[in-house]
Motif scaffolding. Structure first.
Motif, mmCIF file in Angstrom:
data_model
loop_
_atom_site.group_PDB
_atom_site.id
_atom_site.type_symbol
_atom_site.label_atom_id
_atom_site.label_comp_id
_atom_site.label_asym_id
_atom_site.label_seq_id
_atom_site.Cartn_x
_atom_site.Cartn_y
_atom_site.Cartn_z
ATOM 1 N N PHE A 139 0.921 -1.035 0.097
ATOM 2 C CA PHE A 139 0.121 -0.135 0.028
ATOM 3 C C PHE A 139 0.776 1.237 -0.091
ATOM 4 O O PHE A 139 0.763 2.218 -0.624
ATOM 5 C CB PHE A 139 -0.952 0.100 1.253
ATOM 6 C CG PHE A 139 -1.548 1.187 1.495
ATOM 7 C CD1 PHE A 139 -2.917 1.630 0.754
ATOM 8 C CD2 PHE A 139 -1.260 2.064 2.408
ATOM 9 C CE1 PHE A 139 -3.583 2.867 0.771
ATOM 10 C CE2 PHE A 139 -1.884 3.384 2.458
ATOM 11 C CZ PHE A 139 -3.001 3.719 1.740
ATOM 12 N N GLN A 140 1.803 1.129 0.871
ATOM 13 C CA GLN A 140 2.750 2.382 0.979
ATOM 14 C C GLN A 140 3.515 2.407 -0.395
ATOM 15 O O GLN A 140 3.578 3.720 -0.947
ATOM 16 C CB GLN A 140 3.650 2.207 2.063
ATOM 17 C CG GLN A 140 4.683 3.527 2.438
ATOM 18 C CD GLN A 140 5.265 3.270 3.748
ATOM 19 O OE1 GLN A 140 5.398 2.101 4.362
ATOM 20 N NE2 GLN A 140 5.892 4.525 4.183
ATOM 21 N N VAL A 141 4.072 1.468 -0.952
ATOM 22 C CA VAL A 141 4.794 1.757 -2.333
ATOM 23 C C VAL A 141 3.915 2.140 -3.215
ATOM 24 O O VAL A 141 4.361 3.321 -3.999
ATOM 25 C CB VAL A 141 5.265 0.331 -2.600
ATOM 26 C CG1 VAL A 141 5.939 0.303 -4.005
ATOM 27 C CG2 VAL A 141 6.312 -0.133 -1.753
ATOM 28 N N LYS A 142 2.777 1.833 -3.484
ATOM 29 C CA LYS A 142 1.988 2.078 -4.696
ATOM 30 C C LYS A 142 1.178 3.530 -4.303
ATOM 31 O O LYS A 142 0.987 4.051 -5.414
ATOM 32 C CB LYS A 142 0.855 0.940 -4.852
ATOM 33 C CG LYS A 142 1.450 -0.203 -5.412
ATOM 34 C CD LYS A 142 0.147 -1.271 -5.553
ATOM 35 C CE LYS A 142 -0.736 -1.010 -6.925
ATOM 36 N NZ LYS A 142 -0.031 -1.082 -8.220
ATOM 37 N N MET A 143 0.757 3.817 -3.102
ATOM 38 C CA MET A 143 -0.053 4.846 -2.940
ATOM 39 C C MET A 143 0.501 6.195 -2.472
ATOM 40 O O MET A 143 -0.018 7.299 -2.465
ATOM 41 C CB MET A 143 -1.340 4.502 -2.154
ATOM 42 C CG MET A 143 -2.110 3.279 -2.555
ATOM 43 S SD MET A 143 -2.806 3.600 -4.318
ATOM 44 C CE MET A 143 -3.248 2.135 -4.727
ATOM 45 N N CYS A 144 1.407 6.107 -1.832
ATOM 46 C CA CYS A 144 2.467 7.206 -1.110
ATOM 47 C C CYS A 144 3.227 7.686 -2.122
ATOM 48 O O CYS A 144 4.052 7.392 -2.722
ATOM 49 C CB CYS A 144 3.049 6.640 0.215
ATOM 50 S SG CYS A 144 1.760 5.946 1.468
ATOM 51 N N LYS A 145 3.083 9.189 -1.799
ATOM 52 C CA LYS A 145 4.132 10.091 -2.700
ATOM 53 C C LYS A 145 5.595 9.944 -2.255
ATOM 54 O O LYS A 145 5.650 9.901 -1.075
ATOM 55 C CB LYS A 145 3.863 11.381 -2.921
ATOM 56 C CG LYS A 145 2.402 11.555 -3.582
ATOM 57 C CD LYS A 145 1.903 12.955 -3.710
ATOM 58 C CE LYS A 145 0.707 12.919 -4.539
ATOM 59 N NZ LYS A 145 0.239 14.370 -4.418
ATOM 60 N N PRO A 146 6.708 10.005 -2.756
ATOM 61 C CA PRO A 146 8.067 10.229 -2.326
ATOM 62 C C PRO A 146 8.081 11.284 -1.349
ATOM 63 O O PRO A 146 7.895 12.588 -1.493
ATOM 64 C CB PRO A 146 8.980 10.504 -3.431
ATOM 65 C CG PRO A 146 7.986 10.105 -4.641
ATOM 66 C CD PRO A 146 6.777 10.066 -4.491
ATOM 67 N N GLY A 147 8.723 10.941 -0.220
ATOM 68 C CA GLY A 147 8.690 11.884 1.013
ATOM 69 C C GLY A 147 7.592 12.143 1.767
ATOM 70 O O GLY A 147 7.831 12.815 2.893
ATOM 71 N N GLU A 148 6.699 11.684 1.446
ATOM 72 C CA GLU A 148 5.388 11.729 1.939
ATOM 73 C C GLU A 148 5.045 10.671 3.353
ATOM 74 O O GLU A 148 5.497 9.729 3.306
ATOM 75 C CB GLU A 148 4.078 11.556 1.209
ATOM 76 C CG GLU A 148 2.904 11.750 1.840
ATOM 77 C CD GLU A 148 1.660 11.626 0.937
ATOM 78 O OE1 GLU A 148 0.545 12.282 0.926
ATOM 79 O OE2 GLU A 148 1.549 10.631 -0.103
ATOM 80 N N THR A 149 4.719 11.432 4.494
ATOM 81 C CA THR A 149 4.673 10.196 5.525
ATOM 82 C C THR A 149 3.611 9.477 5.440
ATOM 83 O O THR A 149 2.759 9.801 4.771
ATOM 84 C CB THR A 149 4.363 11.078 7.079
ATOM 85 O OG1 THR A 149 3.111 11.916 6.892
ATOM 86 C CG2 THR A 149 5.658 12.296 7.259
ATOM 87 N N LEU A 150 3.517 8.454 6.240
ATOM 88 C CA LEU A 150 2.642 7.555 6.108
ATOM 89 C C LEU A 150 1.407 7.766 6.354
ATOM 90 O O LEU A 150 0.391 7.551 6.020
ATOM 91 C CB LEU A 150 3.112 6.041 6.974
ATOM 92 C CG LEU A 150 2.001 5.087 6.993
ATOM 93 C CD1 LEU A 150 1.820 4.437 5.289
ATOM 94 C CD2 LEU A 150 2.464 3.705 7.647
ATOM 95 N N GLU A 151 1.259 8.570 7.613
ATOM 96 C CA GLU A 151 0.149 9.208 8.205
ATOM 97 C C GLU A 151 -0.668 10.055 7.182
ATOM 98 O O GLU A 151 -1.772 9.857 7.000
ATOM 99 C CB GLU A 151 0.470 9.798 9.623
ATOM 100 C CG GLU A 151 0.923 9.080 10.480
ATOM 101 C CD GLU A 151 2.286 8.603 10.583
ATOM 102 O OE1 GLU A 151 2.972 9.232 9.703
ATOM 103 O OE2 GLU A 151 2.789 7.786 11.318
#
Length: 376
Positions: A325-337
């Motif tokens: 989920f984190q790999v596909k949906m989170c932007k580079p440098g963006e926190t998980l929260e």
């Protein structure tokens, strides 16, 4: 003169009588011929009826033989012997021209490249496809404790008949112990005859050649080696089950062999999925525990499976799910929260939970687990 007139009258009467006699004889002859023709036609009709009757009787006998043959084959199919489990090869396994989703395994496991066509052993199954939901349950031998019958009873009995027709429950026996496989088959064939007959319940077995050599771990103790091998195998068990279930249904629901389901759970899942406005959801959690109650779109399973196979040695599958989920949906440098908050419409949690963990004896030998879903 009178005598002359009398003779003429007699002659005329005689002519009339003769003519009438000739006419009568002619009509009688014609009528006789018609009667003869009619009789011949009646005889021909009777012969035709007799021939048709004989033909009908032969057809009836042939039909009876065909029906008896069908009944025999059905009986043979339903009477599964516990002492000799016959493993049926799926039609896909025989047809080399049919695409096989299991071929992806050869990319990750070199030892499988020497194997011909990879496919599970289908112990019981009617190859049901084209349904809305495939429910996957992986099971292994837990010694003297087994929760599979309780799980299946809960999952199956809490469907409506229409939901049962539009779904398939797949029990994957992920254990090399033949005695356990036979015990599972025996239990299911006795307790779930209707579901087996309709094709709504299947039992498969993962072939032993599928697993790589998992003995060469870097752990320092024997217990940690066993735990590591157990975790690795669990990830692979889920991947194999997903590959089998993917072409069967629109959605795939991951369950385990030690859970119970709430009443009308599938109705609630269906209603919830239909109410979601976004079609780009990642997966839906119907339980917060581990890998239980996770719903995927079957068309997305390929990406999940490949990611799990890439890192199957590194983490349990529920943690890998979070990583993906984190790999596909989170932007580079963006926190998980921040990523999680931004993507609430993609990673969705349903409350209250629809599945509860009930098993105490873990599938890992000697371990007990008491965790419960607090939202159930």
């Amino acid at each position: 003169m009178r005598t002359r007139h009398g003779n003429l009258l007699i002659a005329l009467v005689a002519v009339v009588l003769f003519s009438f006699s000739c006419f009568c004889i002619s009509r009688m002859t014609q009528t006789s011929n018609q009667l003869i023709n009619c009789r011949n036609r009646i005889l021909e009709f009777k012969e035709g009826i007799l021939h048709l009757k004989n033909r009908t009787e032969r057809n009836r006998q042939e039909l009876i033989k065909a029906l008896n043959k069908i009944k025999y084959e059905i009986t043979q199919g339903e009477n599964i012997s516990v002492n000799s489990v016959k493993k049926k090869v799926n039609a896909l396994d025989r047809n080399e021209t049919t695409p096989n989703a299991f071929e992806v395994l050869k990319f990750f496991f070199p030892h499988l490249r020497k194997v011909g066509r990879i496919y599970p052993d289908v112990i019981i199954g009617k190859e049901k496809t084209g349904v809305s939901f495939a429910l996957g349950i992986s099971t292994v031998d837990r010694g003297n404790r087994s929760y599979l019958k309780q799980t299946l009873t809960s999952v199956v009995s809490r469907m409506t008949l229409s939901e049962e027709k539009d779904s398939v429950v797949i029990v994957s026996v992920s254990d090399s112990n033949e005695d356990y496989l036979k015990s599972v088959v025996d239990m299911i064939t006795k307790k779930f005859k209707r579901q087996l007959k309709s094709g709504s319940l299947e039992v498969i077995s993962i072939p032993a050649y599928f697993y790589p050599n998992m003995l060469h771990t870097k752990q320092s103790t024997e217990d940690s080696q066993q735990l590591e091998s157990w975790r690795i195998k669990q990830v692979l068990d889920f991947c194999f089950l997903m590959l089998y279930a993917q072409p069967k249904a629109m959605y795939y629901l991951q369950l385990e062999d030690g859970i119970i389901a709430k009443k009308m759970y599938l109705t609630k899942i269906t209603d919830f999925v239909h109410k979601i406005t976004s079609k780009n959801w990642f997966y839906i959690e119907f339980s917060i525990l581990g890998f239980i109650g996770k719903l995927f779109k079957s068309e997305d399973l390929t990406d999940f499976i490949r990611f799990f196979l890439m890192f199957y040695k590194d983490k349990p599958i529920d943690l890998l799910l979070g990583d993906l989920f984190q790999v596909k949906m989170c932007k580079p440098g963006e926190t998980l929260e921040k990523c999680t908050e931004r993507n609430k419409q993609i990673r969705i949690r349903y409350k209250p939970s629809l599945f509860q963990h009930v098993g105490i004896q873990s599938s890992f030998p000697g371990r007990e687990q008491y965790f419960k879903d607090i939202y159930y």
